[in-house]
Motif scaffolding. Structure first.
Motif, PDB file in Angstrom:
ATOM      1  N   VAL A 172      32.644  61.059  52.854  1.00  0.00           N
ATOM      2  CA  VAL A 172      32.141  59.718  52.519  1.00  0.00           C
ATOM      3  C   VAL A 172      33.160  58.693  53.006  1.00  0.00           C
ATOM      4  N   CYS A 173      32.662  57.516  53.314  1.00  0.00           N
ATOM      5  CA  CYS A 173      33.521  56.437  53.795  1.00  0.00           C
ATOM      6  C   CYS A 173      34.025  55.634  52.594  1.00  0.00           C
ATOM      7  N   VAL A 174      35.339  55.493  52.485  1.00  0.00           N
ATOM      8  CA  VAL A 174      35.923  54.816  51.326  1.00  0.00           C
ATOM      9  C   VAL A 174      36.968  53.794  51.774  1.00  0.00           C
ATOM     10  N   THR A 175      37.253  52.884  50.865  1.00  0.00           N
ATOM     11  CA  THR A 175      38.279  51.880  51.109  1.00  0.00           C
ATOM     12  C   THR A 175      38.824  51.379  49.781  1.00  0.00           C
ATOM     13  N   SER A 176      39.812  50.508  49.852  1.00  0.00           N
ATOM     14  CA  SER A 176      40.389  49.903  48.648  1.00  0.00           C
ATOM     15  C   SER A 176      39.438  48.834  48.103  1.00  0.00           C
ATOM     16  N   PRO A 177      39.455  48.610  46.790  1.00  0.00           N
ATOM     17  CA  PRO A 177      38.609  47.540  46.214  1.00  0.00           C
ATOM     18  C   PRO A 177      38.913  46.160  46.802  1.00  0.00           C
ATOM     19  N   ASN A 178      40.083  45.994  47.392  1.00  0.00           N
ATOM     20  CA  ASN A 178      40.474  44.693  47.942  1.00  0.00           C
ATOM     21  C   ASN A 178      40.289  44.594  49.454  1.00  0.00           C
ATOM     22  N   SER A 179      39.661  45.572  50.071  1.00  0.00           N
ATOM     23  CA  SER A 179      39.521  45.576  51.519  1.00  0.00           C
ATOM     24  C   SER A 179      38.613  44.458  52.012  1.00  0.00           C
ATOM     25  N   SER A 180      38.976  43.872  53.140  1.00  0.00           N
ATOM     26  CA  SER A 180      38.175  42.783  53.709  1.00  0.00           C
ATOM     27  C   SER A 180      36.834  43.264  54.242  1.00  0.00           C
ATOM     28  N   ILE A 181      36.708  44.562  54.522  1.00  0.00           N
ATOM     29  CA  ILE A 181      35.439  45.062  55.059  1.00  0.00           C
ATOM     30  C   ILE A 181      34.317  44.967  54.039  1.00  0.00           C
ATOM     31  N   LEU A 182      34.672  44.871  52.767  1.00  0.00           N
ATOM     32  CA  LEU A 182      33.650  44.758  51.715  1.00  0.00           C
ATOM     33  C   LEU A 182      32.968  43.388  51.735  1.00  0.00           C
ATOM     34  N   LYS A 183      33.567  42.439  52.460  1.00  0.00           N
ATOM     35  CA  LYS A 183      32.999  41.092  52.530  1.00  0.00           C
ATOM     36  C   LYS A 183      32.009  40.954  53.679  1.00  0.00           C
ATOM     37  N   GLN A 184      31.846  42.001  54.442  1.00  0.00           N
ATOM     38  CA  GLN A 184      30.905  41.961  55.563  1.00  0.00           C
ATOM     39  C   GLN A 184      29.907  43.102  55.439  1.00  0.00           C
ATOM     40  N   GLU A 185      28.823  43.000  56.183  1.00  0.00           N
ATOM     41  CA  GLU A 185      27.816  44.061  56.175  1.00  0.00           C
ATOM     42  C   GLU A 185      28.321  45.207  57.055  1.00  0.00           C
ATOM     43  N   ALA A 186      28.523  46.344  56.442  1.00  0.00           N
ATOM     44  CA  ALA A 186      29.107  47.468  57.162  1.00  0.00           C
ATOM     45  C   ALA A 186      28.048  48.196  57.989  1.00  0.00           C
ATOM     46  N   SER A 187      28.364  48.426  59.239  1.00  0.00           N
ATOM     47  CA  SER A 187      27.540  49.240  60.127  1.00  0.00           C
ATOM     48  C   SER A 187      28.432  50.314  60.733  1.00  0.00           C
ATOM     49  N   LEU A 188      27.834  51.304  61.375  1.00  0.00           N
ATOM     50  CA  LEU A 188      28.646  52.337  62.005  1.00  0.00           C
ATOM     51  C   LEU A 188      29.579  51.718  63.048  1.00  0.00           C
ATOM     52  N   LYS A 189      29.087  50.720  63.754  1.00  0.00           N
ATOM     53  CA  LYS A 189      29.903  50.070  64.782  1.00  0.00           C
ATOM     54  C   LYS A 189      31.103  49.358  64.165  1.00  0.00           C
ATOM     55  N   SER A 190      30.858  48.633  63.070  1.00  0.00           N
ATOM     56  CA  SER A 190      31.965  47.910  62.425  1.00  0.00           C
ATOM     57  C   SER A 190      32.933  48.880  61.738  1.00  0.00           C
ATOM     58  N   ILE A 191      32.391  49.980  61.197  1.00  0.00           N
ATOM     59  CA  ILE A 191      33.241  50.995  60.570  1.00  0.00           C
ATOM     60  C   ILE A 191      34.157  51.642  61.608  1.00  0.00           C
ATOM     61  N   ALA A 192      33.589  51.942  62.787  1.00  0.00           N
ATOM     62  CA  ALA A 192      34.375  52.555  63.854  1.00  0.00           C
ATOM     63  C   ALA A 192      35.469  51.612  64.348  1.00  0.00           C
ATOM     64  N   ALA A 193      35.165  50.321  64.410  1.00  0.00           N
ATOM     65  CA  ALA A 193      36.126  49.347  64.932  1.00  0.00           C
ATOM     66  C   ALA A 193      37.208  48.989  63.921  1.00  0.00           C
ATOM     67  N   PHE A 194      36.906  49.125  62.644  1.00  0.00           N
ATOM     68  CA  PHE A 194      37.860  48.764  61.595  1.00  0.00           C
ATOM     69  C   PHE A 194      39.013  49.780  61.599  1.00  0.00           C
ATOM     70  N   PRO A 195      40.231  49.379  61.214  1.00  0.00           N
ATOM     71  CA  PRO A 195      41.345  50.349  61.176  1.00  0.00           C
ATOM     72  C   PRO A 195      41.012  51.568  60.317  1.00  0.00           C
ATOM     73  N   ASN A 196      41.099  52.733  60.915  1.00  0.00           N
ATOM     74  CA  ASN A 196      40.789  53.999  60.240  1.00  0.00           C
ATOM     75  C   ASN A 196      42.068  54.773  59.940  1.00  0.00           C
ATOM     76  N   ILE A 197      42.063  55.462  58.794  1.00  0.00           N
ATOM     77  CA  ILE A 197      43.119  56.408  58.455  1.00  0.00           C
ATOM     78  C   ILE A 197      42.498  57.801  58.434  1.00  0.00           C
ATOM     79  N   ILE A 198      43.171  58.751  59.072  1.00  0.00           N
ATOM     80  CA  ILE A 198      42.679  60.129  59.024  1.00  0.00           C
ATOM     81  C   ILE A 198      43.734  61.032  58.405  1.00  0.00           C
ATOM     82  N   ALA A 199      43.280  62.177  57.894  1.00  0.00           N
ATOM     83  CA  ALA A 199      44.189  63.223  57.420  1.00  0.00           C
ATOM     84  C   ALA A 199      44.159  64.345  58.450  1.00  0.00           C
TER      85      ALA A 199
END
Length: 299
Positions: A172-199
């Motif tokens: 599942v895609c998760v973020t911090s409660p304070n993330s700026s991405i929550l202020k925009q409509e998330a799409s796969l394109k915007s999710i891919a472009a946003f800074p990602n952290i991987i394990a």
């Protein structure tokens, strides 16, 4: 006298111990012999197999290529002999063995706590070693008996290994409660472009397990941070404005926000696997039965 007549079980046990420890002194202490007696048995083995088997170095031995190949057969023979003399009834309360589990970071968080709790209650004398999952060394470790059970994902396990599927998991895609991405409509394109952290526990790089899924949509993730384990990713999410794809069970009770998506990555299995030579091992079978009761009782 044939070569077979010149062999006995004690010699094979010494050979097996030397393969494991690469040190005659340690083997002597384990088996209860003098170092000289171990050396004498090794000389007999060298005569029988017409190979040096072990080459001395500063702090022990190095196994020859022949010894490496022979060890697999010896392990199988000793396992069969153990089956001949083992009691048919296994009592976990009287078990004093040591059991080694190699588990991914995820499995150590999600699967092992409950299993360890049961083992401590039902087999109070059983000693457990939990070690990190080393994908590049797993087959070697299990062939040599240094790992008894692996808990991971199917892609990490040799195809010839027996296994049980514990359950199905989902990223599942998760973020911090304070993330700026929550202020925009998330799409796969915007999710891919946003800074990602991987394990990336197995290999330190910027390749994640769902990159191919994104490529199916013609997208490449903007991976900015590669972490060595799942457990630290939630802390990193709170320290910088970013998103991550984490297994659903790994984020339960964490202060993270799930970003709903129109499409989701394919689910994946969490499995427990072992080397084929342990198929008849009473301790292994009992431990896997506990896992089956925990995860498969309703199926």
């Amino acid at each position: 006298m044939s070569k077979l007549d010149r062999l006995d079980i004690k010699q094979l046990r010494i050979f097996q111990a030397l393969m494991r420890e690469k040190n005659a002194s340690k083997v002597a202490d384990q088996i209860g012999l003098t170092q000289q007696a171990v050396s004498e048995q090794l000389k007999k083995l060298r005569d029988v197999f017409e190979d040096r088997l072990f080459i001395r170095k500063a702090n022990g031995f190095i196994a020859t290529p022949f010894a490496e190949s022979l060890s697999i057969k010896v392990d199988s023979i000793l396992t069969e002999f153990q089956g001949l003399v083992s009691q048919t009834h296994f009592d976990p309360k009287t078990c004093h063995d040591t059991f080694v589990i190699a588990a991914t970071d995820y499995a150590q968080q999600i699967v092992l706590p409950e299993l360890i709790s049961q083992l401590r209650t039902l087999a109070p004398h059983l000693k457990l070693i939990i070690r990190d999952f080393e994908i590049d060394k797993l087959n070697e470790l299990m062939e040599k008996g240094k790992v008894n059970l692996a808990i991971a994902f199917p892609d990490f396990i040799p195809e010839t290994y027996p296994l049980i599927t514990l359950y199905e998991e989902q990223h599942v895609c998760v973020t911090s409660p304070n993330s700026s991405i929550l202020k925009q409509e998330a799409s796969l394109k915007s999710i891919a472009a946003f800074p990602n952290i991987i394990a990336s526990p197995s290999r330190p790089n910027f390749k994640g397990s769902i990159d191919d899924w994104f490529k199916g949509f013609g997208l490449t993730r903007n991976v900015m941070i590669s972490a060595p384990c799942f457990s630290v990713v939630p802390m990193y999410l709170k320290s910088c404005d970013s998103i991550a794809f984490l297994p659903a069970k790994a984020i339960e009770d964490l202060d993270l926000v799930t970003i709903p998506l129109d499409k989701s990555p394919d689910s994946f299995d969490v499995i427990a696997a072992w080397h084929p030579r342990y198929n008849d091992d009473a301790l292994l079978n009992w431990i896997t039965s506990l896992l089956k009761q925990q995860y498969l009782a309703g199926f």
